[in-house]
Write a protein that holds these residues in place. Structure first.
Motif, PDB file in Angstrom:
ATOM      1  N   ARG A 253       4.797  13.035  -4.678  1.00  0.00           N
ATOM      2  CA  ARG A 253       5.086  11.828  -5.468  1.00  0.00           C
ATOM      3  C   ARG A 253       5.957  10.888  -4.644  1.00  0.00           C
ATOM      4  NH1 ARG A 253       6.167  10.476 -11.044  1.00  0.00           N
ATOM      5  NH2 ARG A 253       6.257   8.208 -10.972  1.00  0.00           N
ATOM      6  N   LEU A 254       6.957  11.468  -3.986  1.00  0.00           N
ATOM      7  CA  LEU A 254       7.857  10.680  -3.136  1.00  0.00           C
ATOM      8  C   LEU A 254       7.072  10.035  -2.002  1.00  0.00           C
ATOM      9  CD1 LEU A 254      10.551   9.773  -1.975  1.00  0.00           C
ATOM     10  CD2 LEU A 254      10.920  12.057  -1.113  1.00  0.00           C
ATOM     11  N   PHE A 255       6.195  10.815  -1.389  1.00  0.00           N
ATOM     12  CA  PHE A 255       5.367  10.308  -0.305  1.00  0.00           C
ATOM     13  C   PHE A 255       4.542   9.128  -0.770  1.00  0.00           C
ATOM     14  CE2 PHE A 255       3.296  10.804   3.728  1.00  0.00           C
ATOM     15  CZ  PHE A 255       1.992  10.409   3.525  1.00  0.00           C
ATOM     16  N   LYS A 256       3.937   9.252  -1.951  1.00  0.00           N
ATOM     17  CA  LYS A 256       3.120   8.169  -2.471  1.00  0.00           C
ATOM     18  C   LYS A 256       3.951   6.916  -2.733  1.00  0.00           C
ATOM     19  CE  LYS A 256      -0.559  10.746  -4.822  1.00  0.00           C
ATOM     20  NZ  LYS A 256      -1.113  11.103  -6.133  1.00  0.00           N
ATOM     21  N   PHE A 259       5.135   5.724   0.970  1.00  0.00           N
ATOM     22  CA  PHE A 259       4.144   5.376   1.972  1.00  0.00           C
ATOM     23  C   PHE A 259       2.890   4.730   1.440  1.00  0.00           C
ATOM     24  CE2 PHE A 259       5.908   6.183   5.758  1.00  0.00           C
ATOM     25  CZ  PHE A 259       6.312   7.478   6.007  1.00  0.00           C
ATOM     26  N   VAL A 260       2.594   4.904   0.169  1.00  0.00           N
ATOM     27  CA  VAL A 260       1.383   4.305  -0.356  1.00  0.00           C
ATOM     28  C   VAL A 260       1.722   3.046  -1.138  1.00  0.00           C
ATOM     29  CG1 VAL A 260      -0.656   4.696  -1.772  1.00  0.00           C
ATOM     30  CG2 VAL A 260       0.280   6.550  -0.438  1.00  0.00           C
ATOM     31  N   SER A 261       2.649   3.155  -2.100  1.00  0.00           N
ATOM     32  CA  SER A 261       3.012   1.970  -2.872  1.00  0.00           C
ATOM     33  C   SER A 261       4.219   1.238  -2.317  1.00  0.00           C
ATOM     34  CB  SER A 261       3.340   2.357  -4.317  1.00  0.00           C
ATOM     35  OG  SER A 261       2.528   3.380  -4.762  1.00  0.00           O
ATOM     36  N   PHE A 262       4.942   1.832  -1.408  1.00  0.00           N
ATOM     37  CA  PHE A 262       6.231   1.409  -0.872  1.00  0.00           C
ATOM     38  C   PHE A 262       7.182   0.785  -1.895  1.00  0.00           C
ATOM     39  CE2 PHE A 262       2.512   0.164   1.416  1.00  0.00           C
ATOM     40  CZ  PHE A 262       2.336  -1.195   1.281  1.00  0.00           C
TER      41      PHE A 262
ATOM     42  N   ILE B 111      11.991  10.526   4.337  1.00  0.00           N
ATOM     43  CA  ILE B 111      11.074   9.499   3.830  1.00  0.00           C
ATOM     44  C   ILE B 111      11.799   8.532   2.912  1.00  0.00           C
ATOM     45  CG2 ILE B 111       8.969   9.073   2.564  1.00  0.00           C
ATOM     46  CD1 ILE B 111       8.108  11.839   3.013  1.00  0.00           C
TER      47      ILE B 111
ATOM     48  N   ASP C  94      -4.064   2.809   8.004  1.00  0.00           N
ATOM     49  CA  ASP C  94      -3.548   2.896   6.642  1.00  0.00           C
ATOM     50  C   ASP C  94      -2.038   2.738   6.592  1.00  0.00           C
ATOM     51  OD1 ASP C  94      -3.715   6.552   6.339  1.00  0.00           O
ATOM     52  OD2 ASP C  94      -3.138   5.244   7.982  1.00  0.00           O
ATOM     53  N   GLN C  95      -1.415   2.446   7.742  1.00  0.00           N
ATOM     54  CA  GLN C  95       0.039   2.281   7.732  1.00  0.00           C
ATOM     55  C   GLN C  95       0.451   0.864   8.091  1.00  0.00           C
ATOM     56  OE1 GLN C  95       2.505   5.148   7.674  1.00  0.00           O
ATOM     57  NE2 GLN C  95       0.793   5.939   6.538  1.00  0.00           N
ATOM     58  N   GLN C  98       2.170  -1.131   5.328  1.00  0.00           N
ATOM     59  CA  GLN C  98       3.471  -0.530   5.014  1.00  0.00           C
ATOM     60  C   GLN C  98       4.475  -0.893   6.078  1.00  0.00           C
ATOM     61  OE1 GLN C  98       0.731   1.224   4.242  1.00  0.00           O
ATOM     62  NE2 GLN C  98       1.331   3.324   3.971  1.00  0.00           N
ATOM     63  N   ILE C 101       5.973  -4.265   5.721  1.00  0.00           N
ATOM     64  CA  ILE C 101       6.953  -4.381   4.647  1.00  0.00           C
ATOM     65  C   ILE C 101       8.203  -3.567   4.968  1.00  0.00           C
ATOM     66  CG2 ILE C 101       7.358  -3.794   2.223  1.00  0.00           C
ATOM     67  CD1 ILE C 101       4.522  -4.629   1.646  1.00  0.00           C
ATOM     68  N   LYS C 122       0.950  -8.154  -2.644  1.00  0.00           N
ATOM     69  CA  LYS C 122       2.218  -7.475  -2.377  1.00  0.00           C
ATOM     70  C   LYS C 122       2.954  -8.173  -1.234  1.00  0.00           C
ATOM     71  CE  LYS C 122       4.216  -3.095  -2.751  1.00  0.00           C
ATOM     72  NZ  LYS C 122       3.967  -2.221  -3.871  1.00  0.00           N
ATOM     73  N   ILE C 421      -1.835  -1.134  -5.943  1.00  0.00           N
ATOM     74  CA  ILE C 421      -1.960   0.268  -5.517  1.00  0.00           C
ATOM     75  C   ILE C 421      -1.611   1.218  -6.651  1.00  0.00           C
ATOM     76  CG2 ILE C 421      -1.101   2.003  -3.917  1.00  0.00           C
ATOM     77  CD1 ILE C 421      -0.649  -0.128  -1.921  1.00  0.00           C
ATOM     78  N   GLU C 422      -0.542   0.891  -7.395  1.00  0.00           N
ATOM     79  CA  GLU C 422      -0.161   1.766  -8.509  1.00  0.00           C
ATOM     80  C   GLU C 422      -1.288   1.835  -9.531  1.00  0.00           C
ATOM     81  OE1 GLU C 422       1.672  -0.231  -6.904  1.00  0.00           O
ATOM     82  OE2 GLU C 422       3.795   0.223  -6.982  1.00  0.00           O
ATOM     83  N   ASP C 425      -4.292   3.867  -8.033  1.00  0.00           N
ATOM     84  CA  ASP C 425      -4.021   5.304  -7.991  1.00  0.00           C
ATOM     85  C   ASP C 425      -4.040   5.910  -9.387  1.00  0.00           C
ATOM     86  OD1 ASP C 425      -1.733   5.556  -5.137  1.00  0.00           O
ATOM     87  OD2 ASP C 425      -3.911   5.621  -5.307  1.00  0.00           O
TER      88      ASP C 425
END
Lengths: 296, 267, 460
Positions: A253-256, A259-262, B111, C94-95, C98, C101, C122, C421-422, C425
């Motif tokens: 969840r933390l990773f998402k 790294f995914v939603s930042f 992270i 994919d980074q 990110q 930002i 975003k 993204i939220e 997902d």
């Protein structure tokens, strides 16, 4: 008179202080700022354009009232316990094999290290390749056994089993390594004496090996526990926390969030939770295992 | 005795096969064929995946950087961890409790604090170099290393060190000349732990470096996962090669391991 | 030039007042030097521009080909702008957003960066990309129109602000096996016009050959599910899953519920889609491409324009990649997804300029070099041409490529919400849950997802 006594008093500790100081300097120097930042972000809400606002415990309260988050915690516990339940016995078995001194031990020692040496993303992709629905060998095996194709990753339980096995596969080499190192310091005479007293192999293991390797087991368990709780890559690369959120652990969840939603704020909140969780797990293990004798 | 060895051997071999050999074989097999080839024992073997890694791929660069990072964090971390582990195992001193608590600091999930970490590294003027990668890897493996070393030292009977002190050796000499040889197998294990954990770590390299020539092995492996799919042949070729340095290192240091076994029997 | 200005400003300060103190004179000299220096700073003839791309990080063959292209563009720019060098920076695909930002928040500057259209909202809200609008406005109208038609361009537009430009077009279509169609008695040259036709034909295919899946699609736990499978279906049912006027998610709306129920039926009712399409480790490449080229599926949804090369190498189309005027379809062809307006998800790789860049206008020159028609035409990862003028060339005149152009023109981007993204997902997870559960639960499940997302992000 008191002054010299005090000086001698503290100077008495010069050696241990010198030994510990590099560690202290490194840890505090590098991590104090990020630690403070973690708590700062955890108690503030960060807007997407950078605006910051103090919100106290709000982000934690919001998180804990989420049903998805409660599932994350549950999944983390299952993931950890599942891993330990498999990797510890496996670690013992392989440690015994590897330190038993017969010819193939060296080869086995090197081969058994491999799962740990592989990068997490690589072993995760390997798992996906093995489970590939069209030509994965494991699916082929299941089809042969059950007569029709069975896809473990289709269900929540199956996916959890897959990631637990993957994690245990990656974890047992470290346990094996530390246990084997510890076993080499148990002298053979102890085993000889027990054998002469009529103890069978199982009893030798239970009454000699187990207690004498307790320290090594404890420290490797500690390391594995923390790594498993923090392991996002190993799970994400296999199931991405799915199906649905069934294999989403707090780390995933933390990773998402990071790294995914930042979302900085959400990531920090989860980060604090993860730290607390890690401390809790360590505390539990310390209590259960007790502490081995002090040196002096 | 002989029957037991046979059973042991059989169990061992069986386990090797199931646990490691099969997935490993699959990885090697995939690296030697054209992408998309099916079958357990494919006939059409090609080395082009490997060839490409070293010609246009510049994979040597990645390996070199990874070796620098791993060896750097080992060289920095192991002595520091040995010192602290010994201190915590053998001495009691004011502030010991506090320093043990400090060991919890790296429980921080990196992270979650990437931004402050990057800010910090930038402030130090170390952004886009390998130094912060080495430092971060050292620091995040330090607590476990210290705890493990503490355990190994506690297993050594204190009388031997006491005898050394009685003989007139300084505490430092006792540590270096008596404790280190006795704890060798443990130190090798902890060293492997630090080296391998650094070898596979991707996060710090991602956060602190952007230059193509500073990229490490995990980055190269991830590069085979593109937006349009995974090049399994190339990825497995890189992965197989990536597993070699740690294995070679392990083989080289096994002597110390065995040495420890022999030393144990002298008692 | 410096000296003249300096002495003139000293002259001014002396002549301006009767009593001039030494301090004032010095101040005047300093001011003059400063004024003289300013034009020099602006006309600086040297420096470094950084370009963050997604190719130098990889040892993969395709990445290397793209990396060579980047090198070629850099060479051209450096030749035309003496004193300026370009430094490449590595990121994985994919980074890269990110990275922008993350580094923006940490104060680390970059210059030119590759970026993804789905994340433009975003980026806009964060402010990490520079507005190229004023610079683009200096182009001719023809130049602007040549690029501004595609979904990838529009995604980077916020009013007059433009924060990214596309290097190509990636769109999806439904690829189908003409031989299998013919064998099952379906006309291979008549595209379906409704979803019902697609289902009927699929059932016919299943009856004819139960060993081949009639329809493969991806429903794994990632936003690719939303982009290639779910969103087009919702659009084809006449709705959307996000309302830009209210800023709210509409995943519980009728078209969305119908879309998810359709997916459920595809797997469980009509049984035309493999069950492992919603497994947690489902692989997009496997379900939308491999399965088709291996002959295990008769059609796949969400087949990317970037996979035509594969069809060519398998012999399923001839002369189509690289595109030639003689392009003919063999066993494979594509059709635009039937239903509604036939809209499909279209994106691209875009170029943006970091807002912390110290030389944005020079950085823009690098972008312009990359956008030259001759350069875009040779960019391997471009996909379909970003420039409308390129579509007029003879090699794209074949029926096959004209279908792709039609799909590209009907291409739509993902919702322009910073929290896309939220939403994606959450919906991907919900679709997996929906397919693993009861069909009757789908409306309730989607209502929950909608309420959750709106509760946190509505209107933001």
């Amino acid at each position: 008179m008191p002054q010299t006594a005090k000086k001698r008093g503290l100077a008495r500790y010069a050696f241990p202080y010198a030994l510990v100081s590099p560690t202290i300097v490194l840890l505090t120097g590098f991590l104090i700022f990020p630690l403070l930042a973690l708590f700062y972000y955890g108690f503030h809400e960060t807007a997407i354009d950078g605006g910051i606002e103090f919100v106290g415990f709000k982000s934690f309260v919001d998180l804990f009232s989420e049903s998805r988050f409660r599932l994350d915690i549950l999944n983390t516990v299952i993931y950890l316990c599942g891993n330990l339940a498999i990797s510890i016995p496996l670690g013992y078995i392989t440690a015994i094999l590897v330190s038993s001194g017969f010819r193939l031990a060296g080869l086995m020692r090197t081969t058994f290290i491999i799962p740990w040496v592989m990068a997490p993303v690589v072993s995760a992709l390997l798992v996906r390749t093995l489970l590939n629905p069209t030509d994965g060998p494991i699916i082929a095996l299941f089809t042969w056994i059950y007569g029709e194709p069975v896809y473990p990753t289709l269900t929540a339980g199956g996916s959890m089993a897959v990631i637990v096995l993957h994690s245990a596969w990656r974890s047992f080499p470290l346990i094996m390594l530390l246990l084997a190192a510890s076993m080499t310091s148990i002298s053979r005479e102890v085993y000889e004496a027990a054998r002469l007293d009529g103890a069978g192999r199982w009893q030798q293991f239970w009454y000699i090996t187990l207690p004498l390797t307790k320290a090594a087991l404890f420290s490797s368990m500690l390391a594995i526990s923390v790594f498993t709780i923090h392991d996002a890559e190993g799970v994400f690369a296999v199931t991405r926390g799915g199906p649905g959120n069934a294999t989403e652990t707090v780390a995933v969840r933390l990773f998402k969030e990071a790294f995914v939603s930042f979302n900085i704020g959400q990531a920090a909140t989860l980060g604090v939770v993860l730290v607390v969780l890690s401390i809790l797990i360590i505390a539990i293990q310390v209590l259960v295992f007790g502490r081995r004798g002090q040196g002096e | 005795m002989k029957a037991n060895t046979l059973v042991l051997g059989a169990v061992g071999l069986g386990m090797i096969f199931i646990l490691i050999a099969f997935p490993l074989y699959w990885s090697v097999r995939t690296s030697l064929v054209e992408p998309g080839t099916a079958g357990f024992f494919p006939e059409a073997i090609t080395f082009k995946n490997y060839q490409f890694l070293f010609t246009a791929g510049k994979f040597w660069n990645n390996i070199r950087n990874s070796i620098l990072v791993s060896t750097g964090s080992l060289a920095l971390g192991l002595p520091v961890a040995l010192a602290a582990g010994y201190a915590i195992a053998r001495f009691s001193f004011p502030g010991k409790g506090a320093s043990t608590i400090l060991l919890f600091l790296p429980l921080l999930p990196a992270i979650a604090v990437l931004i402050p970490l990057i800010l910090f590294v930038r402030a130090l003027g170390l952004y886009n170099t390998l130094w912060p990668v080495i430092l971060a890897n050292t620091i995040f493996t330090l607590p476990f290393a210290i705890w493990m070393i503490r355990g190994f030292i506690l297993a050594i009977p204190f009388e031997i060190e006491e005898a050394g002190r009685v003989d007139g050796a300084s505490p430092l000499k006792v540590l270096l000349l008596i404790v280190v040889p006795l704890a060798a197998p443990g130190l090798v294990s902890v060293g492997m732990f630090m080296w391998i954990t650094s070898w596979n770590n991707y996060l710090f390299s991602f956060a602190f470096t952007v230059s193509p020539d500073l990229q490490i092995v995990p980055a190269a492996i991830l590069g085979f996962i593109s937006a349009w799919g995974v090049n399994y042949g190339g990825l497995n070729a890189a992965a197989v090669l990536a597993s070699l340095p740690p294995l070679i290192l392990f083989l080289a240091f096994q002597k110390l391991f065995i040495q420890g076994m022999l030393a144990g029997s002298i008692k | 030039m410096t000296n003249a200005l300096k002495s003139s400003s000293v002259g001014l300060s002396v002549g301006a007042g009767a009593r001039v103190t030494r301090r004032a004179a010095l101040a005047g000299v300093a001011l003059g030097a400063l004024l003289a220096a300013v034009p020099m700073v602006q006309a600086q003839d040297g420096g470094v521009i950084k370009w963050m791309e997604i190719y130098s990080i990889s040892s993969d063959q395709t990445a290397q080909a793209n990396n060579e292209w980047v090198g070629k563009v850099i060479d051209q720019f450096e030749a035309e702008n003496p004193g300026w060098t370009v430094e490449q920076e590595s990121s994985t695909w994919d980074q890269v957003d990110q990275r922008s930002i993350l580094d923006f928040n940490a104060g680390v500057a970059h210059d030119v960066m590759m970026s993804s259209p789905q994340l433009m909202a975003k980026h806009n809200a964060t402010g990490d990309f520079y507005d190229m609008g004023p610079l683009i406005a200096k182009w001719s109208a023809d130049e602007q129109n040549d690029l501004s038609w595609s979904a990838g361009y529009k995604a980077g537009q916020f009013g007059d602000k433009v924060i990214s430009v596309p290097l190509g077009v990636h769109v999806r279509g439904n690829v189908y096996n003409r031989d299998m169609f013919t064998a099952a008695g379906i006309d291979p040259d008549r595209p379906f016009t409704t979803l019902d036709e697609l289902v009927a034909a699929s059932e016919k295919l299943l009856a004819h050959n139960p060993d081949v899946w009639p329809l493969s699609l991806f429903m794994g736990n990632s936003r690719a599910t939303i982009e290639t499978t779910y969103a087009p279906l919702v659009w084809q049912f006449g709705g959307d899953f996000y309302d830009p006027t209210t800023g709210k998610a509409t995943v519980a709306s009728e078209p969305s519920v119908k879309a998810v129920e359709w997916l459920y039926d595809a797997v469980h009712t009509w049984k035309i889609t493999p069950p492992y399409s919603y497994a947690s480790d489902a692989d997009y490449g496997n379900l939308a491409y491999d399965i088709f080229t291996r002959g295990e599926a008769a059609q796949t949804v969400g087949f990317g324009s970037y996979w035509v090369a594969g069809l060519e190498s398998q012999g399923m189309v001839k002369g189509c990649f690289p595109a030639t005027p003689e392009c003919t379809v063999g066993s494979a062809n594509i059709m635009i997804q039937p239903g509604g307006k036939g809209e499909q998800f279209a994106n691209s790789w875009n170029l943006s300029i970091n807002s912390l860049s110290e030389h944005p206008e020079i950085a823009f020159k690098l972008v312009e070099v990359a956008l030259r028609p001759e350069n875009l035409a040779t960019f391997p990862d471009a996909g379909l041409p970003a420039r409308l003028s390129a579509w007029d060339k003879p090699e794209y005149r074949s029926a096959f490529w004209q279908t792709w152009l039609e799909a590209a023109k009907k291409g739509r981007s993902m919702p322009a919400t910073p929290y896309y993204i939220e939403l994606a997902d959450a919906m991907a997870a919900a679709i997996q849950e929906a397919l693993a559960g009861d069909r009757a639960n789908i409306p309730a499940l989607l209502t929950q997802v909608e309420a959750d997302w709106n509760g946190k992000y509505a209107g933001k």
